[in-house]
Design a protein around this motif. Structure first.
Motif, mmCIF file in Angstrom:
data_model
loop_
_atom_site.group_PDB
_atom_site.id
_atom_site.type_symbol
_atom_site.label_atom_id
_atom_site.label_comp_id
_atom_site.label_asym_id
_atom_site.label_seq_id
_atom_site.Cartn_x
_atom_site.Cartn_y
_atom_site.Cartn_z
ATOM 1 N N GLU A 136 40.701 51.307 30.969
ATOM 2 C CA GLU A 136 40.532 49.540 31.143
ATOM 3 C C GLU A 136 41.898 48.867 30.879
ATOM 4 O OE1 GLU A 136 36.762 48.079 29.836
ATOM 5 O OE2 GLU A 136 35.726 49.824 30.167
ATOM 6 N N TRP A 137 42.630 49.266 29.746
ATOM 7 C CA TRP A 137 43.449 48.467 29.221
ATOM 8 C C TRP A 137 44.669 48.696 30.423
ATOM 9 C CZ3 TRP A 137 48.740 48.772 28.660
ATOM 10 C CH2 TRP A 137 49.388 47.579 27.701
ATOM 11 N N ILE A 138 44.873 49.925 30.892
ATOM 12 C CA ILE A 138 45.951 50.200 31.735
ATOM 13 C C ILE A 138 45.708 49.699 33.100
ATOM 14 C CG2 ILE A 138 46.971 52.038 33.104
ATOM 15 C CD1 ILE A 138 46.530 53.798 30.655
ATOM 16 N N THR A 139 44.508 49.683 33.807
ATOM 17 C CA THR A 139 44.208 49.281 35.089
ATOM 18 C C THR A 139 44.283 47.773 34.809
ATOM 19 O OG1 THR A 139 42.038 49.496 34.670
ATOM 20 C CG2 THR A 139 42.975 51.285 35.621
ATOM 21 N N PHE A 140 44.029 47.084 33.798
ATOM 22 C CA PHE A 140 43.803 45.477 33.879
ATOM 23 C C PHE A 140 45.290 44.951 34.027
ATOM 24 C CE2 PHE A 140 44.562 41.509 31.744
ATOM 25 C CZ PHE A 140 43.544 40.938 32.113
ATOM 26 N N VAL A 191 53.337 52.204 23.150
ATOM 27 C CA VAL A 191 53.182 52.220 24.511
ATOM 28 C C VAL A 191 53.049 53.669 25.005
ATOM 29 C CG1 VAL A 191 54.119 51.639 26.828
ATOM 30 C CG2 VAL A 191 54.411 50.077 25.088
ATOM 31 N N LYS A 192 53.749 54.702 24.731
ATOM 32 C CA LYS A 192 53.331 56.056 24.882
ATOM 33 C C LYS A 192 51.828 56.663 24.269
ATOM 34 C CE LYS A 192 57.970 57.891 25.250
ATOM 35 N NZ LYS A 192 57.877 58.589 26.602
ATOM 36 N N GLY A 193 51.778 55.915 23.151
ATOM 37 C CA GLY A 193 50.386 56.411 22.744
ATOM 38 C C GLY A 193 49.219 55.757 23.724
ATOM 39 N N ILE A 194 49.300 54.601 24.017
ATOM 40 C CA ILE A 194 48.529 54.303 25.234
ATOM 41 C C ILE A 194 48.397 55.091 26.170
ATOM 42 C CG2 ILE A 194 47.760 52.175 26.669
ATOM 43 C CD1 ILE A 194 49.171 50.315 24.905
ATOM 44 N N GLY A 195 49.214 55.692 26.854
ATOM 45 C CA GLY A 195 49.473 56.558 28.107
ATOM 46 C C GLY A 195 48.606 57.863 27.369
ATOM 47 N N GLU A 196 49.106 58.474 26.385
ATOM 48 C CA GLU A 196 48.480 59.588 25.603
ATOM 49 C C GLU A 196 46.933 59.634 25.441
ATOM 50 O OE1 GLU A 196 51.425 60.636 22.787
ATOM 51 O OE2 GLU A 196 52.852 61.027 23.985
ATOM 52 N N GLY A 197 46.251 58.347 25.169
ATOM 53 C CA GLY A 197 45.293 57.957 24.616
ATOM 54 C C GLY A 197 44.863 58.463 23.440
ATOM 55 N N ASP A 198 46.105 58.411 22.555
ATOM 56 C CA ASP A 198 46.120 58.709 21.082
ATOM 57 C C ASP A 198 46.907 57.707 20.331
ATOM 58 O OD1 ASP A 198 45.610 59.706 18.739
ATOM 59 O OD2 ASP A 198 46.998 61.364 19.022
#
Length: 232
Positions: A160-164, A24-31
């Motif tokens: 797009e993932w986060i805003t969905f 989940v942190k990686g999604i936030g960091e984009g990595d």
């Protein structure tokens, strides 16, 4: 305090562990490791099929047309809309979504699906509501958490993932599931309330475990078993 408010209070450490998970942190960091993203998409594609199956079982237990319509609409949402965040992940790893479907389930995903289907087949409609609720609820709160802490812009790899997961449909589904579960709990026996709480908490735990499964590239222990057998 409503029944679902109490459930959220009891599950607070699990929700926080999900927010703190490296995937989940990686999604936030984009990595994120591309292998982990692929592992997640493979398992989640099959999980969503099962989620729709459970909605179908819920319909078979409904006596109210409004409830039937609610579950039907949510099947259509999962079928037609929830592929969009998958496409965002697939773009990140440069792999067509179609190439990541039809794979065997890793142990955690297999267990999660069986957990949901057991409550769906053997439990009440209240248990079905409770076993399903953590999926949209945790994702909604992940989206809210990342929007607050990351404030992603359109050039973010997972924008797009986060805003969905903060869109109105996810919020509406979560709120309606909560409302229906709270209403069911008002007339439920203590025994059924415990069954609903157990279903909810275990689903929350399995939501965390699903992220862990993907990040650690969890597989069935075939290689280890072969090694043990060879030394027997």
């Amino acid at each position: 305090m409503s029944f679902t408010d109490q459930l959220r209070h009891d599950a607070k450490p699990i929700f926080q562990a999900i927010f703190n998970h490296p995937f989940v942190k990686g999604i936030g960091e984009g990595d994120l490791p591309k292998e982990a993203v692929a592992h997640y998409v493979k398992a989640n594609a099959e999980y969503l099929h099962a989620f729709m199956n459970v909605y179908g079982i819920a319909i078979s237990k409904c006596s109210d047309r409004e409830d039937i319509a609610f579950f039907k609409e949510n099947i259509e949402f999962v079928l037609n809309s929830e592929i969009h965040p998958h496409h965002n992940l697939c773009a990140y790893i440069e792999t067509p979504y179609e190439d990541l479907q039809g794979y065997p389930l890793p142990p955690t995903a297999d267990h999660y699906i069986k957990h949901m289907k057991t409550h769906a087949h053997e439990g009440t409609l209240g248990e079905i509501l409770a076993v399903l609720l953590p999926c949209p609820w945790t994702y909604l709160e992940i989206g809210d958490y990342l929007m607050e802490h990351v404030q992603p812009t359109p050039d973010h790899p997972f924008y797009e993932w986060i805003t969905f997961y903060v869109n109105d449909e996810i919020k509406a589904t979560t709120n309606q599931l909560r409302k229906k579960l709270d209403a069911w709990a008002e007339t439920a026996s203590p025994r059924e309330k415990k069954a609903m709480k157990d279903a909810f908490i275990k689903s929350c735990q399995l939501e965390w475990a699903f992220w862990e499964m993907a990040y650690r590239l969890e597989t069935w222990p075939t290689s280890s078993l072969k090694e043990v057998t060879s030394h027997a």
